[in-house]
Write a protein that holds these residues in place. Structure first.
Motif, PDB file in Angstrom:
ATOM      1  N   LYS A  99       0.820  -1.217   0.000  1.00 57.43           N
ATOM      2  CA  LYS A  99       0.000   0.000   0.000  1.00 57.43           C
ATOM      3  C   LYS A  99       0.857   1.272   0.000  1.00 57.43           C
ATOM      4  N   LYS A 100       2.129   1.139   0.348  1.00 57.46           N
ATOM      5  CA  LYS A 100       3.029   2.288   0.308  1.00 57.46           C
ATOM      6  C   LYS A 100       3.356   2.669  -1.136  1.00 57.46           C
ATOM      7  N   SER A 101       3.241   1.687  -2.041  1.00 56.73           N
ATOM      8  CA  SER A 101       3.619   1.910  -3.446  1.00 56.73           C
ATOM      9  C   SER A 101       2.434   2.056  -4.384  1.00 56.73           C
ATOM     10  N   VAL A 102       1.334   1.349  -4.064  1.00 60.91           N
ATOM     11  CA  VAL A 102       0.173   1.344  -4.966  1.00 60.91           C
ATOM     12  C   VAL A 102      -1.116   1.430  -4.161  1.00 60.91           C
ATOM     13  N   ASP A 103      -2.201   1.730  -4.838  1.00 60.92           N
ATOM     14  CA  ASP A 103      -3.533   1.641  -4.239  1.00 60.92           C
ATOM     15  C   ASP A 103      -4.187   0.348  -4.721  1.00 60.92           C
ATOM     16  N   PHE A 104      -5.173  -0.128  -3.970  1.00 61.72           N
ATOM     17  CA  PHE A 104      -5.830  -1.388  -4.294  1.00 61.72           C
ATOM     18  C   PHE A 104      -7.347  -1.233  -4.370  1.00 61.72           C
ATOM     19  N   SER A 105      -7.937  -2.062  -5.207  1.00 59.50           N
ATOM     20  CA  SER A 105      -9.378  -2.293  -5.122  1.00 59.50           C
ATOM     21  C   SER A 105      -9.619  -3.090  -3.851  1.00 59.50           C
ATOM     22  N   HIS A 106     -10.892  -3.323  -3.508  1.00 55.71           N
ATOM     23  CA  HIS A 106     -11.077  -4.273  -2.429  1.00 55.71           C
ATOM     24  C   HIS A 106     -10.859  -5.692  -2.982  1.00 55.71           C
ATOM     25  N   LYS A 107     -10.804  -6.670  -2.114  1.00 49.83           N
ATOM     26  CA  LYS A 107     -10.414  -8.022  -2.528  1.00 49.83           C
ATOM     27  C   LYS A 107     -11.396  -8.616  -3.538  1.00 49.83           C
ATOM     28  N   TYR A 108     -10.864  -9.552  -4.340  1.00 50.75           N
ATOM     29  CA  TYR A 108     -11.755 -10.345  -5.193  1.00 50.75           C
ATOM     30  C   TYR A 108     -11.619 -11.831  -4.872  1.00 50.75           C
ATOM     31  N   TYR A 109     -10.690 -12.188  -3.952  1.00 57.01           N
ATOM     32  CA  TYR A 109     -10.676 -13.521  -3.341  1.00 57.01           C
ATOM     33  C   TYR A 109      -9.682 -13.513  -2.189  1.00 57.01           C
ATOM     34  N   PHE A 110      -9.710 -14.557  -1.392  1.00 54.46           N
ATOM     35  CA  PHE A 110      -8.803 -14.665  -0.239  1.00 54.46           C
ATOM     36  C   PHE A 110      -8.212 -16.071  -0.168  1.00 54.46           C
ATOM     37  N   THR A 111      -6.929 -16.141   0.187  1.00 58.11           N
ATOM     38  CA  THR A 111      -6.294 -17.445   0.389  1.00 58.11           C
ATOM     39  C   THR A 111      -5.264 -17.364   1.507  1.00 58.11           C
ATOM     40  N   SER A 112      -5.052 -18.484   2.179  1.00 57.97           N
ATOM     41  CA  SER A 112      -3.997 -18.592   3.185  1.00 57.97           C
ATOM     42  C   SER A 112      -2.753 -19.182   2.508  1.00 57.97           C
ATOM     43  N   SER A 113      -1.705 -19.459   3.299  1.00 64.61           N
ATOM     44  CA  SER A 113      -0.476 -20.051   2.762  1.00 64.61           C
ATOM     45  C   SER A 113      -0.101 -21.294   3.574  1.00 64.61           C
TER      46      SER A 113
END
Length: 258
Positions: A99-113
């Motif tokens: 977020k320091k470099s770019v702006d984002f839309s809100h999410k379109y999916y979520f995943t863990s690792s």
């Protein structure tokens, strides 16, 4: 005298079509096409995958022409900054660092690792058994950051790659002991013949510090108009069922998250 109205009508028609073409908006979307099932290449070189289909649906909703620009994942944000692309739609996790470099839309999916290793391997929550072993991660991702901050201080070796396909090949060749990546593409890998003999091991990483708020679409800093348009389009394709239709084509369960 009879020809003049015809010529004038033709001229006006050409002028109208030229004006329409000139004002047609194009959205240049950056994508890494080496991250199945989100984005990959078919045998005839065409891009396919969830990210690609979602992007096309969003462009249709926004009434703009999609122009896909391929690049390596770690080059997408630099491409945004120098205006080679207008947005990056490539499973990019929304986190405070980016977020320091770019702006984002809100999410379109979520995943863990999570980790994948040979079937039968056991890994405790502190990863003590992985000391001295080599884990493959994709460069410039949230899993790379976690590997740098958690794995390496524990004496775990980290090998960094441009994309997951390269990691899968080195795992098969025996040059890696494990992969650490997002669970959704890893589930896809495990479901395929080349994933036979491997399994998820150890804890599932859901810490927002690393997995962030989900995958979003990155745009240049300050482009609030495009963020607003993308957010509205995401909401619209979720409301009219397009999102669910695309998701069900690739996944057995809902990946949008809470």
């Amino acid at each position: 005298m009879k020809k003049f109205p015809l010529i004038s009508g033709l001229a006006l028609s050409l002028l109208a079509s030229t004006s329409l073409f000139a004002t047609e908006k194009t959205l240049r979307l950056g994508i890494e096409a080496a991250y199945p099932p989100f984005a990959s290449k078919t045998s005839d070189g065409k891009i396919t995958g969830f990210d690609y289909d979602i992007g096309n649906a969003l462009c249709a909703q926004m009434k703009v022409k999609c122009e896909w620009v391929e690049g390596e994942f770690d080059g997408l944000i630099p491409s945004l900054k120098v205006k080679k692309i207008d947005a990056a739609l490539s499973s990019m996790t929304i986190n405070e660092d980016r977020k320091k470099s770019v702006d984002f839309s809100h999410k379109y999916y979520f995943t863990s690792s999570r980790l994948v290793m040979k079937d039968g391997a056991v890994v405790d929550d502190q990863y003590a058994s992985l000391k001295g072993k080599t884990i493959g991660v994709q460069r410039a991702t949230t899993t790379d950051r976690y590997a740098s901050e958690v794995f390496e201080p524990k004496g775990i070796k980290v090998a960094r790659y441009s994309n997951n396909e390269e990691i899968y090949m080195d795992l098969a060749a025996g040059r890696l002991d494990a992969i650490f990546a997002d669970t959704i593409p890893l589930s896809d890998f495990l479901s395929m013949p080349r994933g036979k003999g491997y399994a998820f091991v150890g804890p599932e990483l859901k810490d927002p510090k690393y997995v962030g708020e989900g995958a979003g679409i990155a745009v240049r800093k300050g482009n609030t108009e495009l963020v607003t348009q993308l957010n509205s389009a995401i909401d619209a394709i979720r409301a009219d069922g397009q999102y669910q239709k695309i998701s069900e084509h690739y996944f057995k369960s809902d990946i949008y998250g809470d």
